[in-house]
Design an enzyme around this catalytic site. Structure first.
Site, PDB file in Angstrom:
ATOM      1  N   LYS A  99      -8.895   3.661   4.852  1.00  0.00           N
ATOM      2  CA  LYS A  99      -8.932   4.147   3.469  1.00  0.00           C
ATOM      3  C   LYS A  99      -8.760   2.966   2.503  1.00  0.00           C
ATOM      4  CE  LYS A  99      -4.914   5.754   1.674  1.00  0.00           C
ATOM      5  NZ  LYS A  99      -4.574   5.021   0.447  1.00  0.00           N
ATOM      6  N   ASN A 100      -7.797   2.092   2.814  1.00  0.00           N
ATOM      7  CA  ASN A 100      -7.489   1.013   1.873  1.00  0.00           C
ATOM      8  C   ASN A 100      -8.539  -0.091   1.837  1.00  0.00           C
ATOM      9  OD1 ASN A 100      -5.249   2.384   1.121  1.00  0.00           O
ATOM     10  ND2 ASN A 100      -3.753   0.979   2.021  1.00  0.00           N
ATOM     11  N   CYS A 123       5.526   6.664  -9.463  1.00  0.00           N
ATOM     12  CA  CYS A 123       5.034   6.878  -8.105  1.00  0.00           C
ATOM     13  C   CYS A 123       6.239   7.172  -7.224  1.00  0.00           C
ATOM     14  CB  CYS A 123       4.340   5.600  -7.654  1.00  0.00           C
ATOM     15  SG  CYS A 123       3.955   5.566  -5.910  1.00  0.00           S
ATOM     16  N   ARG A 161       6.186   0.515  -9.131  1.00  0.00           N
ATOM     17  CA  ARG A 161       4.802   0.036  -8.927  1.00  0.00           C
ATOM     18  C   ARG A 161       4.058  -0.309 -10.210  1.00  0.00           C
ATOM     19  NH1 ARG A 161       1.932   3.362  -4.185  1.00  0.00           N
ATOM     20  NH2 ARG A 161       0.750   1.459  -3.914  1.00  0.00           N
ATOM     21  N   ASP A 205       3.612   0.311   5.029  1.00  0.00           N
ATOM     22  CA  ASP A 205       2.948   1.597   5.286  1.00  0.00           C
ATOM     23  C   ASP A 205       3.219   2.133   6.689  1.00  0.00           C
ATOM     24  OD1 ASP A 205       1.938   1.516   2.748  1.00  0.00           O
ATOM     25  OD2 ASP A 205      -0.139   1.141   3.307  1.00  0.00           O
ATOM     26  N   ARG A 210      -4.393  12.867   1.761  1.00  0.00           N
ATOM     27  CA  ARG A 210      -4.906  11.740   0.978  1.00  0.00           C
ATOM     28  C   ARG A 210      -5.407  10.624   1.887  1.00  0.00           C
ATOM     29  NH1 ARG A 210      -0.655   9.234  -2.340  1.00  0.00           N
ATOM     30  NH2 ARG A 210      -2.341   7.749  -2.399  1.00  0.00           N
TER      31      ARG A 210
HETATM   32  C1  UD1 Z   1      -1.431  -1.542  -1.526  1.00  0.00           C
HETATM   33  C2  UD1 Z   1      -1.803  -0.408  -0.597  1.00  0.00           C
HETATM   34  C3  UD1 Z   1      -0.548   0.376  -0.197  1.00  0.00           C
HETATM   35  C4  UD1 Z   1       0.496  -0.564   0.397  1.00  0.00           C
HETATM   36  C5  UD1 Z   1       0.758  -1.753  -0.540  1.00  0.00           C
HETATM   37  C6  UD1 Z   1       1.655  -2.795   0.089  1.00  0.00           C
HETATM   38  C7  UD1 Z   1      -4.047   0.159  -1.323  1.00  0.00           C
HETATM   39  C8  UD1 Z   1      -4.928   1.132  -1.997  1.00  0.00           C
HETATM   40  N1  UD1 Z   1      -2.737   0.445  -1.304  1.00  0.00           N
HETATM   41  O1  UD1 Z   1      -0.870  -0.962  -2.692  1.00  0.00           O
HETATM   42  O2  UD1 Z   1      -0.935   1.345   0.788  1.00  0.00           O
HETATM   43  O3  UD1 Z   1       1.706   0.137   0.585  1.00  0.00           O
HETATM   44  O4  UD1 Z   1      -0.481  -2.395  -0.875  1.00  0.00           O
HETATM   45  O5  UD1 Z   1       1.133  -3.253   1.270  1.00  0.00           O
HETATM   46  O6  UD1 Z   1      -4.499  -0.818  -0.771  1.00  0.00           O
HETATM   47  N2  UD1 Z   1       3.736  -5.342  -7.947  1.00  0.00           N
HETATM   48  C9  UD1 Z   1       4.178  -5.734  -9.186  1.00  0.00           C
HETATM   49  N3  UD1 Z   1       3.252  -5.881 -10.200  1.00  0.00           N
HETATM   50  C10 UD1 Z   1       1.919  -5.643  -9.999  1.00  0.00           C
HETATM   51  C11 UD1 Z   1       1.484  -5.256  -8.728  1.00  0.00           C
HETATM   52  C12 UD1 Z   1       2.409  -5.100  -7.703  1.00  0.00           C
HETATM   53  O7  UD1 Z   1       5.366  -5.959  -9.393  1.00  0.00           O
HETATM   54  O8  UD1 Z   1       1.141  -5.796 -10.938  1.00  0.00           O
HETATM   55  C13 UD1 Z   1       4.711  -5.174  -6.851  1.00  0.00           C
HETATM   56  C14 UD1 Z   1       4.793  -3.733  -6.348  1.00  0.00           C
HETATM   57  O9  UD1 Z   1       5.659  -2.948  -7.131  1.00  0.00           O
HETATM   58  C15 UD1 Z   1       5.279  -3.933  -4.926  1.00  0.00           C
HETATM   59  C16 UD1 Z   1       4.593  -5.239  -4.512  1.00  0.00           C
HETATM   60  O10 UD1 Z   1       4.238  -5.896  -5.728  1.00  0.00           O
HETATM   61  O11 UD1 Z   1       6.667  -4.130  -4.912  1.00  0.00           O
HETATM   62  C17 UD1 Z   1       3.355  -5.071  -3.683  1.00  0.00           C
HETATM   63  O12 UD1 Z   1       2.498  -4.101  -4.297  1.00  0.00           O
HETATM   64  P1  UD1 Z   1       0.926  -4.140  -4.127  1.00  0.00           P
HETATM   65  O13 UD1 Z   1       0.541  -5.052  -3.023  1.00  0.00           O
HETATM   66  O14 UD1 Z   1       0.302  -4.376  -5.458  1.00  0.00           O
HETATM   67  O15 UD1 Z   1       0.621  -2.636  -3.692  1.00  0.00           O
HETATM   68  P2  UD1 Z   1      -0.701  -1.856  -4.019  1.00  0.00           P
HETATM   69  O16 UD1 Z   1      -1.825  -2.817  -4.111  1.00  0.00           O
HETATM   70  O17 UD1 Z   1      -0.477  -0.902  -5.135  1.00  0.00           O
END
Ligand code: UD1
Length: 422
Positions: free
Chosen positions: A22-23, A116, A121, A307, A399
């Protein structure tokens, strides 16, 4: 609304096929926004998150056919650049449209995803990186209003923190920018790697793929003819079924997996005493003589994935001793603990650390899913809990898991999807 009824399983057997990730599908679908022609993506899982993103792109003007896990999508007809709250609130990954919309249309309005279940996030890192590419960003009434006067301008971006969708957004945006973009401290997840490989095969000059620093030479505003792709196997789905084999100490085989993508999580199962054999793109898990307790920390790839944390926690409750998990990525990703406790698990939380007592006799009851991976953890618990476990609110599970009850049935599990209130 549906729920799952699971009877305690004595032993699992047989083999199942793992779906596409999915990701990985989500960014590949978002990438179609950069394409000047229709794009074919195969091995796309038929799950709700995919349908949500397709619905969003359709609202923007794209058209698609999705049948038998093959998606043909034509985003060249997109005319609107606004991703509204009603869709984005149901799926945070909708933010993946921001980078490509900006690259192609030089403007985009995307709802802020909001809260979330697993943590705050934020998307500040996506926005900071887009600003570095020359984008003006206004946050107004819950929306990101982003625009750039001419093409995006290549720049050096250093992510303060590793972000998966943040990296993907910037990779897509940089592909149509003027000049070179360096992304330092980027995510190295296989899903990011696949996105970069598809861009490279489509003619974009991109190097450093699979490392923590990417260099991308943009097309200077030219749209890209995105090539056909086949989505990589879902490493999290695969790990969930490995945990099912492990928790029932059974031998099961998973087909269509990518062993390298599973290295860190499988090595933890090996530490717990399980054995593995591999044949081409299939793997078999073999029972442990004694399930050993372990300690682990969730980190970015290639470390142990957040995950997979909820699933291995359930397995730890059946180990012969006390295990420890430190959750490094999300501050609130222990929502499943209270439901596992209702089944009889003995888990203590302190900050970002969970201590899981082993040798727990779980007793089936009604439990409620709180997020995608928490849902599958409750199903795993249902395999060893005595009697019947009913997992409610499985819309979370839908999902991201394709045909979960069909796959478990194939593995000899007595599992049924039922309607609430009937
Ligand atoms: C993606 C995955 C999700 C997985 C996560 C971590 C998808 C669609 N989803 O989510 O399944 O659990 O990676 O492996 O691929 N952060 C910030 N600021 C930002 C962005 C992120 O502080 O602008 C923080 C987040 O709160 C978190 C960490 O960085 O603590 C990692 O998040 P991130 O890798 O961005 O997760 P997603 O891409 O949302």
């Amino acid at each position: 609304m549906d729920y799952l009824k699971i009877n305690q399983a004595s032993s699992l057997k047989g083999s199942i096929q793992i779906s596409g990730a999915k990701n990985s599908s989500l960014p590949l679908i978002a990438l179609s926004i950069l394409s000047n022609s229709s794009v074919k993506i195969s091995n796309v899982p038929n799950v709700v998150d995919i349908k949500t993103l397709l619905r969003l792109l359709e609202m923007l003007g794209a058209s698609y056919e999705f049948d038998n896990n093959i998606l043909n999508i034509d985003s060249s007809t997109i005319h609107s650049t606004k991703a509204t709250y009603d869709i984005v609130k149901t799926m945070r990954a909708s933010v993946l449209t921001l980078g490509p919309l900006l690259a192609r249309f030089k403007k985009a309005i995307v709802s802020l995803p909001g809260g979330c279940a697993i943590g705050e996030r934020p998307i500040d890192l996506h926005l900071k990186a887009l600003k570095a590419l020359g984008v003006d960003i206004d946050l107004k009434a819950g929306y990101i209003e982003a625009s750039v006067k001419s093409n995006l301008k290549g720049a050096t971006i250093i992510f303060d923190k590793i972000t998966v969708t943040g990296t993907e957004n910037i990779v897509m945006a940089a592909s149509m920018a003027d000049g070179k973009t360096r992304i330092i401290n980027c995510a190295r997840e296989p899903e990011v790697e696949q996105l970069c490989q598809v861009l490279k095969k489509s003619g974009v000059d991109i190097s450093g793929i699979g490392t923590s620093e990417l260099s991308i030479y943009g097309t200077g505003g030219e749209s890209i003819s995105i090539c056909d792709s086949e989505v990589i196997p879902d490493r999290i789905e695969a790990f969930t079924y490995l945990c099912a084999g492990a928790i029932t100490n059974s031998e099961i085989t998973l087909d269509k997996i990518s062993p390298t993508h599973l290295s860190s999580s499988v090595s933890k199962l090996e530490e717990m005493g399980f054995g593995f054999t591999y044949l081409k793109d299939a793997m078999t898990i073999h029972p442990a003589k004694r399930i050993l307790p372990i300690e682990l920390t969730t980190t970015e790839y290639p470390g142990f994935p957040t995950d997979a944390q909820a699933q291995i926690m359930v397995l730890m409750s059946q180990a012969d001793g006390t295990s420890i998990i430190e959750e490094k990525l999300f501050e609130n990703r222990f929502m499943h603990v209270s439901e596992l406790k209702r089944l009889g698990a003995n888990i203590h939380l302190k900050g970002s650390t969970a201590t899981i007592e082993g040798n727990q006799k779980l007793i089936g009851t009604d439990v409620m899913a709180t997020d995608l991976r928490a849902s599958s953890a409750l199903v795993l618990a249902g395999l060893v809990a005595s009697g019947t476990t009913n997992v409610h609110r499985i819309y979370h599970l839908d999902r991201g898991y394709e045909n979960l009850e069909g796959k478990f049935s194939k593995l000899n599990v007595n599992i049924e999807r039922l309607k609430e209130g009937l």
